[in-house]
Design a protein around this motif. Structure first.
Motif, PDB file in Angstrom:
ATOM      1  N   GLN A  33       0.835  -1.197   0.000  1.00  0.00           N
ATOM      2  CA  GLN A  33       0.000   0.000   0.000  1.00  0.00           C
ATOM      3  C   GLN A  33       0.868   1.243   0.000  1.00  0.00           C
ATOM      4  OE1 GLN A  33      -2.867  -0.364   3.334  1.00  0.00           O
ATOM      5  NE2 GLN A  33      -4.428  -0.256   1.749  1.00  0.00           N
ATOM      6  N   VAL A  36      -0.167   5.271   0.455  1.00  0.00           N
ATOM      7  CA  VAL A  36      -1.300   6.146   0.732  1.00  0.00           C
ATOM      8  C   VAL A  36      -0.804   7.581   0.843  1.00  0.00           C
ATOM      9  CG1 VAL A  36      -3.211   6.656   2.260  1.00  0.00           C
ATOM     10  CG2 VAL A  36      -2.492   4.273   1.913  1.00  0.00           C
ATOM     11  N   CYS A  69       3.450  10.273   1.961  1.00  0.00           N
ATOM     12  CA  CYS A  69       3.084   8.992   1.374  1.00  0.00           C
ATOM     13  C   CYS A  69       3.518   7.902   2.346  1.00  0.00           C
ATOM     14  CB  CYS A  69       3.752   8.805   0.026  1.00  0.00           C
ATOM     15  SG  CYS A  69       3.542   7.163  -0.695  1.00  0.00           S
ATOM     16  N   TYR A  98       1.150  11.731  -7.346  1.00  0.00           N
ATOM     17  CA  TYR A  98       1.192  10.291  -7.076  1.00  0.00           C
ATOM     18  C   TYR A  98       2.528   9.901  -6.460  1.00  0.00           C
ATOM     19  CZ  TYR A  98      -2.731  10.009 -10.336  1.00  0.00           C
ATOM     20  OH  TYR A  98      -3.944  10.165 -10.962  1.00  0.00           O
ATOM     21  N   TRP A 145       2.255   2.010  -7.062  1.00  0.00           N
ATOM     22  CA  TRP A 145       1.672   3.353  -7.149  1.00  0.00           C
ATOM     23  C   TRP A 145       0.635   3.568  -6.064  1.00  0.00           C
ATOM     24  CZ3 TRP A 145       3.320   7.010 -10.552  1.00  0.00           C
ATOM     25  CH2 TRP A 145       4.088   6.577 -11.640  1.00  0.00           C
ATOM     26  N   GLY A 146       0.567   4.791  -5.597  1.00  0.00           N
ATOM     27  CA  GLY A 146      -0.544   5.210  -4.772  1.00  0.00           C
ATOM     28  C   GLY A 146      -1.687   5.691  -5.649  1.00  0.00           C
ATOM     29  N   LYS A 147      -2.779   6.096  -5.003  1.00  0.00           N
ATOM     30  CA  LYS A 147      -3.963   6.523  -5.746  1.00  0.00           C
ATOM     31  C   LYS A 147      -3.965   8.015  -6.044  1.00  0.00           C
ATOM     32  CE  LYS A 147      -6.899   2.731  -4.187  1.00  0.00           C
ATOM     33  NZ  LYS A 147      -8.166   2.334  -3.516  1.00  0.00           N
ATOM     34  N   GLY A 148      -3.070   8.740  -5.412  1.00  0.00           N
ATOM     35  CA  GLY A 148      -2.930  10.149  -5.722  1.00  0.00           C
ATOM     36  C   GLY A 148      -3.641  11.065  -4.757  1.00  0.00           C
ATOM     37  N   THR A 149      -3.148  12.303  -4.715  1.00  0.00           N
ATOM     38  CA  THR A 149      -3.779  13.354  -3.920  1.00  0.00           C
ATOM     39  C   THR A 149      -3.788  14.621  -4.752  1.00  0.00           C
ATOM     40  OG1 THR A 149      -3.750  14.497  -1.776  1.00  0.00           O
ATOM     41  CG2 THR A 149      -1.610  14.023  -2.762  1.00  0.00           C
TER      42      THR A 149
END
Length: 116
Positions: free
Chosen positions: A3, A5, A22, A95, A106-110
């Motif tokens: 994960q 995040v 992250c 990301y 990869w994360g899901k982004g902010t």
């Protein structure tokens, strides 16, 4: 389970600052290169900054040099992106990426929105 995040995104006026974080889990964080990418509406994803596993070396896109700083805390399994002197053109989804040879996460982004 791997994960990544991201957190810390938001809306800010030009000239302001934000700090992205992250948080990583599920892999040996300290050996991975960590990177921040961004993708603006209608544009391709671009590399913003990277940091080596031990944190001894960093690299930045020309567009953010002198304004953004990437860092990491291997004890907390977290990578940061300090963004200062933000400009409207910094508006994008940011990301987090972890890379170690063929392993690539990869994360899901902010979302970061900078208004003029």
């Amino acid at each position: 389970q791997v994960q990544l995040v991201e957190s810390g995104g938001g809306s800010v006026q030009a000239g302001g600052s934000l700090r992205l974080s992250c948080a990583a889990s599920g892999f040996t964080f300290s050996v991975y290169f960590m990177k921040w990418y961004r993708q603006a509406p209608g544009k391709e994803r671009e590399l913003v900054a990277l940091i080596t596993g031990a944190g001894s070396s960093t690299n930045y896109a020309d567009s953010v040099k002198g304004r953004f700083t990437i860092s990491r805390d291997n004890g907390k399994k977290t990578v940061y992106l300090q963004m200062d002197s933000l400009k409207p053109e910094d508006t994008a989804v940011y990301y987090c990426n972890a890379r170690y040879f063929a392993e690539n996460y990869w994360g899901k982004g902010t979302l970061v929105t900078v208004s003029s």
